[in-house]
Each structure stands twice: as C-alpha cells, then as structure tokens.
Write a protein that holds these residues in place. Structure first.
Motif, PDB file in Angstrom:
ATOM      1  N   VAL A 275      32.252  37.741  42.051  1.00 13.73           N
ATOM      2  CA  VAL A 275      31.504  36.666  42.073  1.00 13.73           C
ATOM      3  C   VAL A 275      31.707  35.482  41.150  1.00 13.73           C
ATOM      4  O   VAL A 275      31.391  34.357  41.451  1.00 13.73           O
ATOM      5  CB  VAL A 275      29.860  37.191  41.540  1.00 13.73           C
ATOM      6  N   ALA A 276      32.750  35.825  40.194  1.00 14.72           N
ATOM      7  CA  ALA A 276      33.069  34.961  39.181  1.00 14.72           C
ATOM      8  C   ALA A 276      34.502  34.788  38.890  1.00 14.72           C
ATOM      9  O   ALA A 276      34.963  34.991  37.808  1.00 14.72           O
ATOM     10  CB  ALA A 276      32.189  35.030  37.740  1.00 14.72           C
ATOM     11  N   PRO A 277      35.273  34.577  39.897  1.00 13.25           N
ATOM     12  CA  PRO A 277      36.658  34.958  39.961  1.00 13.25           C
ATOM     13  C   PRO A 277      37.579  33.879  38.781  1.00 13.25           C
ATOM     14  O   PRO A 277      38.142  34.258  38.024  1.00 13.25           O
ATOM     15  CB  PRO A 277      37.352  34.479  41.288  1.00 13.25           C
ATOM     16  N   VAL A 278      36.924  32.661  38.784  1.00 11.54           N
ATOM     17  CA  VAL A 278      37.450  31.414  37.959  1.00 11.54           C
ATOM     18  C   VAL A 278      37.055  31.918  36.603  1.00 11.54           C
ATOM     19  O   VAL A 278      38.093  31.790  35.611  1.00 11.54           O
ATOM     20  CB  VAL A 278      37.036  30.150  38.397  1.00 11.54           C
ATOM     21  N   PHE A 279      35.716  32.317  36.320  1.00 11.01           N
ATOM     22  CA  PHE A 279      35.414  32.438  35.132  1.00 11.01           C
ATOM     23  C   PHE A 279      35.439  33.897  34.380  1.00 11.01           C
ATOM     24  O   PHE A 279      35.669  33.725  33.021  1.00 11.01           O
ATOM     25  CB  PHE A 279      33.787  32.148  35.046  1.00 11.01           C
TER      26      PHE A 279
ATOM     27  N   LEU B  16      38.762  43.951  36.176  1.00 13.21           N
ATOM     28  CA  LEU B  16      38.048  42.541  36.036  1.00 13.21           C
ATOM     29  C   LEU B  16      36.718  42.343  35.932  1.00 13.21           C
ATOM     30  O   LEU B  16      36.259  41.118  35.867  1.00 13.21           O
ATOM     31  CB  LEU B  16      38.764  41.674  37.232  1.00 13.21           C
ATOM     32  N   ASP B  17      36.093  43.382  36.311  1.00 15.41           N
ATOM     33  CA  ASP B  17      34.625  43.097  36.448  1.00 15.41           C
ATOM     34  C   ASP B  17      34.140  43.534  34.961  1.00 15.41           C
ATOM     35  O   ASP B  17      33.607  44.609  34.518  1.00 15.41           O
ATOM     36  CB  ASP B  17      33.916  44.433  37.270  1.00 15.41           C
ATOM     37  N   ILE B  18      33.933  42.457  34.215  1.00 15.84           N
ATOM     38  CA  ILE B  18      34.009  42.577  32.681  1.00 15.84           C
ATOM     39  C   ILE B  18      32.453  42.554  32.315  1.00 15.84           C
ATOM     40  O   ILE B  18      32.087  42.826  31.237  1.00 15.84           O
ATOM     41  CB  ILE B  18      34.445  41.269  32.107  1.00 15.84           C
ATOM     42  N   GLY B  19      31.517  42.491  33.221  1.00 11.46           N
ATOM     43  CA  GLY B  19      30.065  42.257  32.842  1.00 11.46           C
ATOM     44  C   GLY B  19      29.608  43.585  32.106  1.00 11.46           C
ATOM     45  O   GLY B  19      28.569  43.352  31.496  1.00 11.46           O
TER      46      GLY B  19
ATOM     47  N   GLU C   9      26.190  24.445  35.571  1.00 16.24           N
ATOM     48  CA  GLU C   9      24.893  24.544  36.163  1.00 16.24           C
ATOM     49  C   GLU C   9      24.794  24.440  37.711  1.00 16.24           C
ATOM     50  O   GLU C   9      24.143  25.278  38.416  1.00 16.24           O
ATOM     51  CB  GLU C   9      24.044  23.625  35.585  1.00 16.24           C
ATOM     52  N   ALA C  10      25.750  23.559  38.176  1.00 15.28           N
ATOM     53  CA  ALA C  10      25.730  23.389  39.616  1.00 15.28           C
ATOM     54  C   ALA C  10      26.236  24.679  40.489  1.00 15.28           C
ATOM     55  O   ALA C  10      25.779  25.177  41.413  1.00 15.28           O
ATOM     56  CB  ALA C  10      26.535  22.242  39.880  1.00 15.28           C
ATOM     57  N   LEU C  11      27.280  25.547  39.775  1.00 17.67           N
ATOM     58  CA  LEU C  11      27.721  26.323  40.274  1.00 17.67           C
ATOM     59  C   LEU C  11      26.980  27.782  40.278  1.00 17.67           C
ATOM     60  O   LEU C  11      26.946  28.560  41.194  1.00 17.67           O
ATOM     61  CB  LEU C  11      29.242  26.939  39.794  1.00 17.67           C
ATOM     62  N   ASN C  12      26.149  27.494  39.290  1.00 21.25           N
ATOM     63  CA  ASN C  12      25.249  28.746  39.063  1.00 21.25           C
ATOM     64  C   ASN C  12      25.753  30.077  39.420  1.00 21.25           C
ATOM     65  O   ASN C  12      25.292  31.088  40.042  1.00 21.25           O
ATOM     66  CB  ASN C  12      23.949  28.597  40.110  1.00 21.25           C
ATOM     67  N   THR C  13      26.808  30.356  38.569  1.00 23.76           N
ATOM     68  CA  THR C  13      27.335  31.529  38.525  1.00 23.76           C
ATOM     69  C   THR C  13      27.074  32.635  37.595  1.00 23.76           C
ATOM     70  O   THR C  13      26.687  32.181  36.178  1.00 23.76           O
ATOM     71  CB  THR C  13      28.865  31.173  38.235  1.00 23.76           C
ATOM     72  N   ASN C  14      26.843  33.762  38.037  1.00 17.90           N
ATOM     73  CA  ASN C  14      26.552  35.024  37.082  1.00 17.90           C
ATOM     74  C   ASN C  14      27.872  35.639  36.436  1.00 17.90           C
ATOM     75  O   ASN C  14      28.914  36.061  37.336  1.00 17.90           O
ATOM     76  CB  ASN C  14      25.529  36.110  37.745  1.00 17.90           C
ATOM     77  N   LEU C  15      28.109  35.598  35.394  1.00 21.97           N
ATOM     78  CA  LEU C  15      29.349  36.145  34.900  1.00 21.97           C
ATOM     79  C   LEU C  15      29.690  37.759  34.815  1.00 21.97           C
ATOM     80  O   LEU C  15      29.538  38.149  33.533  1.00 21.97           O
ATOM     81  CB  LEU C  15      29.813  35.401  33.617  1.00 21.97           C
TER      82      LEU C  15
ATOM     83  N   PHE D 143      28.940  47.454  39.758  1.00 18.91           N
ATOM     84  CA  PHE D 143      30.205  47.894  39.135  1.00 18.91           C
ATOM     85  C   PHE D 143      31.013  49.003  39.899  1.00 18.91           C
ATOM     86  O   PHE D 143      31.397  50.200  39.486  1.00 18.91           O
ATOM     87  CB  PHE D 143      30.258  48.298  37.783  1.00 18.91           C
ATOM     88  N   GLN D 144      30.994  48.736  41.476  1.00 13.15           N
ATOM     89  CA  GLN D 144      31.420  50.029  42.373  1.00 13.15           C
ATOM     90  C   GLN D 144      32.898  50.055  42.091  1.00 13.15           C
ATOM     91  O   GLN D 144      33.879  49.101  41.769  1.00 13.15           O
ATOM     92  CB  GLN D 144      31.353  49.405  43.693  1.00 13.15           C
ATOM     93  N   GLN D 145      33.385  51.329  41.946  1.00 10.52           N
ATOM     94  CA  GLN D 145      34.617  51.562  41.686  1.00 10.52           C
ATOM     95  C   GLN D 145      35.668  51.558  43.017  1.00 10.52           C
ATOM     96  O   GLN D 145      36.908  51.617  42.794  1.00 10.52           O
ATOM     97  CB  GLN D 145      34.560  53.017  41.050  1.00 10.52           C
ATOM     98  N   ASP D 146      35.123  51.378  44.151  1.00  8.30           N
ATOM     99  CA  ASP D 146      35.998  51.281  45.207  1.00  8.30           C
ATOM    100  C   ASP D 146      36.246  49.970  45.792  1.00  8.30           C
ATOM    101  O   ASP D 146      36.228  49.688  47.041  1.00  8.30           O
ATOM    102  CB  ASP D 146      35.230  52.272  46.231  1.00  8.30           C
ATOM    103  N   LYS D 147      36.276  48.850  44.946  1.00  7.05           N
ATOM    104  CA  LYS D 147      36.536  47.623  45.450  1.00  7.05           C
ATOM    105  C   LYS D 147      37.894  47.354  45.608  1.00  7.05           C
ATOM    106  O   LYS D 147      38.639  48.420  45.321  1.00  7.05           O
ATOM    107  CB  LYS D 147      36.145  46.807  44.323  1.00  7.05           C
ATOM    108  N   PHE D 148      38.128  46.528  46.369  1.00  2.00           N
ATOM    109  CA  PHE D 148      39.611  46.203  46.871  1.00  2.00           C
ATOM    110  C   PHE D 148      40.475  45.253  45.929  1.00  2.00           C
ATOM    111  O   PHE D 148      41.287  44.934  46.041  1.00  2.00           O
ATOM    112  CB  PHE D 148      39.485  45.400  48.358  1.00  2.00           C
ATOM    113  N   TYR D 149      39.925  45.083  44.486  1.00  2.00           N
ATOM    114  CA  TYR D 149      40.625  44.581  43.551  1.00  2.00           C
ATOM    115  C   TYR D 149      40.551  45.471  42.190  1.00  2.00           C
ATOM    116  O   TYR D 149      39.680  46.317  42.408  1.00  2.00           O
ATOM    117  CB  TYR D 149      40.286  43.094  43.544  1.00  2.00           C
ATOM    118  N   ASP D 150      41.280  44.951  41.329  1.00  2.00           N
ATOM    119  CA  ASP D 150      41.181  45.787  39.955  1.00  2.00           C
ATOM    120  C   ASP D 150      40.153  45.345  39.525  1.00  2.00           C
ATOM    121  O   ASP D 150      39.469  44.593  38.897  1.00  2.00           O
ATOM    122  CB  ASP D 150      42.429  45.204  39.407  1.00  2.00           C
ATOM    123  N   VAL D 151      39.289  46.721  39.272  1.00  5.10           N
ATOM    124  CA  VAL D 151      37.798  46.713  38.873  1.00  5.10           C
ATOM    125  C   VAL D 151      37.641  46.521  37.320  1.00  5.10           C
ATOM    126  O   VAL D 151      36.653  46.327  36.610  1.00  5.10           O
ATOM    127  CB  VAL D 151      37.019  47.950  39.327  1.00  5.10           C
TER     128      VAL D 151
END
Lengths: 483, 483
Positions: free
Chosen positions: B123-127, B340-343, B112-118, B330-338
């Motif tokens: 935005v949610a690297p850990v989760f 990982l954008d599981i949303g 709740e404190a982190l208020n992360t949107n998965l 869910f942009q495809q030109d991100k600087f990491y492996d997209v």
C-alpha cells in the motif's frame, strides 16, 4: 506549464518565499493531474508495481549535502505520485480508507498550511471550538447529550485511551504509583476484535494474557474473579476489521452493568452507520457504553487520520487522568478561560488538527449527505453479493464486509479432496500478485482461524459504481481462471 | 476569481468530481492568499483575537442536516484562515514550530492527496523505502551506522516508545504477563525534562512517583536499588523545552554504562544541532544512547508532525516488542519480502506518512542548507541577546532559548521591595494579553520553579530578520512601558 528556463530567469529576481510559492503552485498542478485526475480514472492503473530494489533506484532516495533545482524537485513530486498507490482509484478495494472527498481534502490542505498545534486556545482558537463542536455532534449520534472526547492519531490510540481511563477511574492511584499498586486487572474483548486491543494491553502494561472472550463473557468474568483478577473493561466491536460483524451491544451492556465493568465500543469501522436511519440498529445499545472509538477517515472519507474518541463521562475524567499541568503551556494566569486549553487531555503534546477536514465535509453535504454515503455503501454490498450469486466460483465467507473465496475452475467440485483447503488457500495470494503487477486493481485477503485465505472487498466509496464492481468480479475471474 | 454564478451554471453539467476539483482549486487560491501571503506579511496581524463566544458565533460551527453552497463553503475556508493564528508569521515567537518551508508544504499537500496508510509495502511502496532512508540519514547524524526507528505522532509518543522498549528488552514477559510479573521499575529523567516523561510513566503503567533526578543520578539509582526498585531507563534532554538546556550526555552515559541502564535522549527540540558542525558539540555523547527522539517539525520547519524515534538496536527489538502479527494486514505468504511491511513495529495501526515532507525539503536544500538553518537560529539568539543588553528593563533568565523578564519602568530599581517578585510575575501575562488583542505578535511566557513568569522567545525561523527581532523588543517595551 513549468519550464526550467522560467526558474533560471526568476531565480535572480524572486524573493525566497516567492520562489517557494511558485514551487508550491507547480506542485499543486502535478498533484491535481497525477493523483486526482489520473489517480481516480478507472482507465488508469491503480498501482505501478516495481520491485523494491528497482523502485529505490528509480526514486534516488539518498539524502545529500547539496540541494537540487526546482525542476528536478518537481520531477520528484511527479515520481512520488506516479509510484504511490492510488487509494482514491475506483479499483482500490484493498482497505477501509479508499476514496476521496474534495471538501475534506481542501480542509486538509488548509490544515497543513496553517500548521496549527491543537493544545491551547491562544494558538488554536478556531480549532479548539471546532473540535468541541464536532465531538458534540458525533456524541449526539451515539445518543449522549453531554460528555467529552478527543481526536486521536488513529483508532488504536483511541482504544488505548479507553483502557487507560477505565483503570484510572477505578484506581486513580495508578497514575502516581503504577500498576504494581493495583490488583491484577483483566480486560475482555470480543472475537474478531482489532489487534490494537492486544497492542494496547501490552503497551499500557496490562499484558496480553488476560484478553478475549468468545460467547461466554459472563462466565469468563466469573472465572477471572475466581483467579484473583479484577475485571476492568470489555472492548466490543461495531464492524470487525475482517468480517464487518457487529457485536450485540445491548447484551454485552447487560453483563457490564451486572459486573460494573467499563464498556468500550471499538466502532472505528462501523461507527458511521449511526448516520443512517436504516442501519443504525446495528449499533443498538451503544449509548450504554462508557466510551466509543469512531474513525470518520474510513467509511465517511474524511482522510487519514480522523479518529474520534468519545466519552460519556462529565466529570473531567479525561483531563484528570492525562494532565501533567505543564506550566510553560497550560498557565493558569491567562487572560481567557483556561478550560479552553484542551491539550492536557491528551497523552500527546503536539497534536495535529483532525477536525477541520471532517467539519468542512460535513458542512458541505450535511448529515443527510453522510447518511446517503453510508446507505450507498450497503447498497454496494448488496449489489456485489447478488452478482456473485450469479457467477460460478464465488463462495461467500461473510458480509457486512464482503469476504469470499474464489474457487478456480480446477478446484470446483473437488471440495472432498484432502488437499482442497491447502490449494484454495494459495489462490488469493497468486491472484493478488497478478493484479498488482498488472496494476489493474487492489483487494485484500487474509486467513481467519481455520479458514484459509479469502478476499475481503471494501466497496463503500460513493465514487464506486456498478461498472467498477462488475470490473472487480471480471478481473478476479480473469486472473484466477487458470489456477 | 470565484463567483457563485459560475457554480450555478456549472452545477448542471459538471460531474461530482469535477465540481470537487474546482472547489479545491478555489480553496487553494484562498490558502495561498490568506495563509501564505498575508499570513507571512510582517505588516499584517499575527492573530485576529476574538473572545470564544463571539468567535463561535462568527464561525457558525454547528453541523446540520443539509449541505451548503460552494460559495458559502469557500467563505468558511477564508474565515478559518482569517481567525486562525498565523504560525508562519515573522512575529510568531510563541512556540517551537513557527515558520514555513514551501518544499515541505508541497510534500504535505502530496501526502494528503495520496492518503496513504504507512503500514505495508503493497500500500505504501514509495513511503516504506523513503521512511527507511530518512531514518538512516538521521541515524548517521547521531553517529550510528546501523539501527532501527520509526516516525511517531509527536515527540511524546517517541519518548514513550523508549520506555516501552527498555522494559521489554529487560523483561520480555511484560508483553504477555504485564507489569505485575516484573519487579518494580524506576525511571530517571533530568531536571527540565519534557512533561511527556511524566505522561508516559503514567500511561504505560509505571506510575510517576519514581521519576526525576537532579544532579545526583548515581546516588538516586543506588537509592532506588536499596528500596527494591530495578532502575530501568534514564531520559536526558538535548534542548529542554523552556530553557533550551543540553544535558551532559557523556557524563550521563558513564552512569548508565555503570548500572546498565537504557539511556534515552529526548532531542525533540535540540536534535537539529546535529546538522551543524559548529553546534553539534552540544550533543556530544549522543551516540552512546540506546534511543533518541528528534522532531524535525521544530527547528527545521518540516511541519507538524514530523517526529523521529531512532534506535541503536539491530536485533529487531522494535518489531518484537510491538508486533501483533495481524493476519489481515501482515500476511506471511505475500509475493514480496514481508520485512518491508514495517507497520507492525508501531503501536498504531493507521499511521500517517511523515517522511515525505522532510525528504523533499532535505532534497531541496541539502544537509548544508539545513545546517545553515540551525546556524542562523543561533545567530538570531546572539543578536537578540546583544540588543537586549543595550536596552533597559530586559533581564535574562537563560539562553539557548532566550528567556527573559521585562522590568517595566515602575519596577526598575525596586528589586529590594517585598512585593517585587509578585508584581514582576504579573507583567508577562498582561503584555501577552495586550499583544494578542492587538494581534501584533505572539510570544510565550511561563514560571519555572521559584522563578516568576518570564518570556521565552523562539527566533529560529530562517525567515526572521533583524528587523523582526527589533520589532519584538520595541513591542515588548511599548506594551509594557506603563505597567
């Protein structure tokens, strides 16, 4: 402060639940320190970037047979906090849920501790009454003296409720016989509508083909009719996700009236303007809608998730459409008024309590305080626009949401070049990568139609000040100057 | 302790956020005292019953223009706690989510404190990594080395995901063209299946007519085919809601194999037996399913909500079915492996983090600790059955869930009377009313088919002891003796 010695000693004498409460106390201190103190301090990083492989290694995520010591677990709490994005940081401009409200947060902690399932009065007496009251207050802002509604797990679900209700109202036999028993239905959504309209059309079995209109709604409806479709619903948007545009609700309502279509307003982002005497004109005509989605977890900082689905209907449509009358939960021979068992209105069974955080925050600052929050968000936007005008290289795409290109020095004056657009579209991703790896701030970017990548900066949190917005502009310039 | 004086003094000098944190600290103390200390104390009431009208009055729910003092707000926190049901109380036998785990609760406060949107790695690297790991560990217990999955807002939603995927896999055109482009589909669910199968059939456009089978699945499938339906999916249940029955998964899998149907296992309640070497035989054959719903918020005490939807598929079916490729997220030109954008696998947009609480609890006690929890739940059931046998007036309907009638003295030996069943069916509601008004305990009752109202007592919480179960039986006798 916490010491492993303390736990070694107490382990022998403490009851299981006392140990648990001690752990919770220590975890609470870490949360306050890492997330609420450091996580909102403009001098600290907004993110602590790690590549996925190294983050996975560092977090040691694997689940094993044996448990771990309390000290090790507290270190895990600290690590999760450290490597998570600080969404309440004043330099988190990335999404529409940034910022923290402590009254809401207290309500969320209480919600979690109570672990209430919001389906019957016997199990959730306080929250059945509270959800009803909060929905009533939100409906009054829409302009309805009566009606219905429910809190949903997000705006997408709220939008899907509208589609589901619209078809049930027109063809109640859909509930038992399915869509095959119905004529083909067409759904219309305005340009810039949220992607959940597409997801909903697919999920609910409509298919995505028959969705979308530009400025010619009336003609599109006539066309659909001529092709044998029955037009069902128009989903318009108050506050589009990218540009923050507000549809002209009164005009759309005229067309909906003419064709007797269900008018739904997706006000997930923009709905909060209804609190503001100054800005509520943006949603003029909303009272003519049949249903409204509104997410107080966005502009009002109620915390994820807080999404209200509001309904003008007074005929118990929501319950009739969704009920399954499970006899283990919704018994009719209870000793209180079973109309209070509101759970059967939902398509969920277990349903979280999402009203308490909003209610407590609302009690704390009043409608006036929430109005100030909205007005301040608009002032932030105005400030940012003024400052951009004073600087080179910032080119506005659009506001209410501030969308802009940053033109790096090397591209300025080169608008005529054939490769200008391609080069410009590559600027935002590089600046984004740099800011995240340094951890200084976060802001989103996206393309839209023919428009290449541009930034969208959200600055609605009341905790953001001019200094933070100046920092934002400075940082864009610093990170992008040698591109 | 908190004093209003303190706030009056500090009001002038404290920063807004410092005031907020002070409030949060005080609210935390109240939560610990009211919900976690008193709320789990067997000597205290499990509920503080009030009629709806008087509770509404007492809570003063109405939302107003002006805000309130911190002291008044803390009183509200205390009142919400006081009049809410204590679902972690050892005398809360009412539903399948009772009991508290402090490690999970710490994870929920942090969430709740982190208020992360998965939805994205940025935005949610850990989760993103954590959810992936937790789903993998749950799948391994099902018996799958590979696969996919997602956490959903409740088991009903998980069950709907299965239906949606099954039809997309067979007819991918449903996504764009809708159900009208498909032959009529039939869904089968076993007796005692959760009502969400009905809700899902309605919500997703299938209609509820073509659902349900008794013991003759194969014949029902042939019949549906002969009527022009295409059989799509069989939803079986591991741990039915009322009786706790486990379907014979291997037998059903044989029929599904024969007809090439999607086999889904709704193990929202029973799934946790997979942790237990002693009891996992109840779900023998589950590895042959295409998908499984499993709610660790039930028997494992992970806290509402924690519902995993697990999938055997390795072809990215979940994402292909649900994706809308929103370019602002869910942009495809991100600087990491997209990837990982599981949303985009979800039909939601905003999605809460439900993995942390389970992960932290699992780390704390290990798989072995969770196994003990499940084994203990079964021991509780055995103890309760033994004690019931020793007493007069307790007549078993069924276990794994302990379902029973209490026969008050006045009805004993009157089984032959014409009005016996009617009178018996009225016993449970009256006992329930009495226990709630006194606040001593809570337990659910329901009718089922021809069977009149019987109690269903859930005793899986590891914090329940023999004394609590003895209390339960004593209390049923006390409240029902003069009926």
């Amino acid at each position: 402060s916490f010491s492993s010695l303390k736990f070694n000693v107490t382990h022998l004498v403490l009851h299981e639940s006392e140990k648990g409460q001690l752990f919770l106390n220590e975890a609470f201190k870490i949360i306050v320190e890492e997330v609420l103190h450091k996580g909102t301090d403009a001098e600290e990083k907004v993110c602590e970037w790690r590549e996925p492989e190294s983050l996975a290694l560092l977090l040691d995520l694997q689940l094993r047979d044996t448990g771990e010591s309390q000290g090790r677990l507290l270190q895990r709490v600290r690590n999760v906090a450290k490597y998570s994005i600080k969404t309440s940081h004043p330099h988190f401009f990335n999404q529409q849920f940034g910022g923290v409200d402590y009254h809401s947060l207290a309500g969320r902690f209480l919600t979690e501790a109570l672990n209430t399932n919001l389906f019957t009065y016997e199990v959730a007496p306080v929250f059945v009454l509270m959800e009803t009251e909060v929905l009533k207050a939100l409906r009054q802002l829409v302009g309805w003296t009566d009606g219905d509604g429910i809190f949903c797990p997000g705006g997408s679900t709220s939008n899907m409720y509208a589609m589901n209700l619209a078809r049930y109202k027109l063809f109640p036999e859909v509930k038992t016989k399915g869509l095959w028993a119905l004529p083909r239905l067409a759904i219309f959504s305005s340009p810039g509508s949220h992607y959940s309209v597409q997801k909903g059309a697919s999920y609910l079995g409509f298919g995505t083909d028959k969705t979308s209109f530009l400025k010619d709604l009336d003609a599109k409806i006539e066309l659909a009719k001529s092709q044998g479709f029955v037009p069902l619903l128009v989903s318009c948007t108050s506050g589009t996700t990218v540009l923050g545009s507000f549809d002209p609700l009164d005009c759309i309502a005229d067309v909906c009236d003419k064709h007797q279509l269900w008018m739904h307003v997706d006000a997930a982002w923009g709905g909060s303007v209804l609190f503001s005497k100054q800005h509520r004109h943006l949603m003029k005509g909303v009272e003519r809608a049949k249903s409204v989605s509104w997410n107080p977890h966005k502009m009002l900082l109620a915390g994820l998730q807080c999404s209200a689905f509001l309904l003008q209907d007074t005929t118990n449509l929501l319950k009739r459409c969704n009920c399954a009358n499970a006899s283990y939960l919704f018994q009719q021979d209870k000793f209180y008024d079973v109309n209070l068992d509101i759970g059967d209105k939902s398509v969920q069974c277990s349903r979280k309590v999402d009203c308490l955080k909003l209610w407590l925050m609302w009690k704390a600052v009043g409608s006036t305080g929430l109005e100030h929050r909205v007005d301040k968000a608009f002032l932030h936007v105005r400030y940012l626009l003024e400052q951009m005008k004073k600087r080179d290289g910032f080119q506005l795409v659009k506001f209410v949401n501030v969308c802009f290109w940053f033109i790096p020095p090397s591209l300025r004056g080169k608008e005529g070049n054939a490769d200008y657009q391609d080069k410009l579209a590559k600027v935002a991703p590089v600046i984004k990568e740099r800011m995240m790896k340094e951890g200084t701030m976060m802001v989103g970017y996206q393309p839209l139609g023919d428009l290449g990548n541009f930034f969208r900066v959200t600055v609605f949190s009341p905790h953001i000040c001019h200094k933070d917005m100046d920092f934002f502009l400075d940082e864009i310039e610093r990170l992008g100057k040698c591109l």
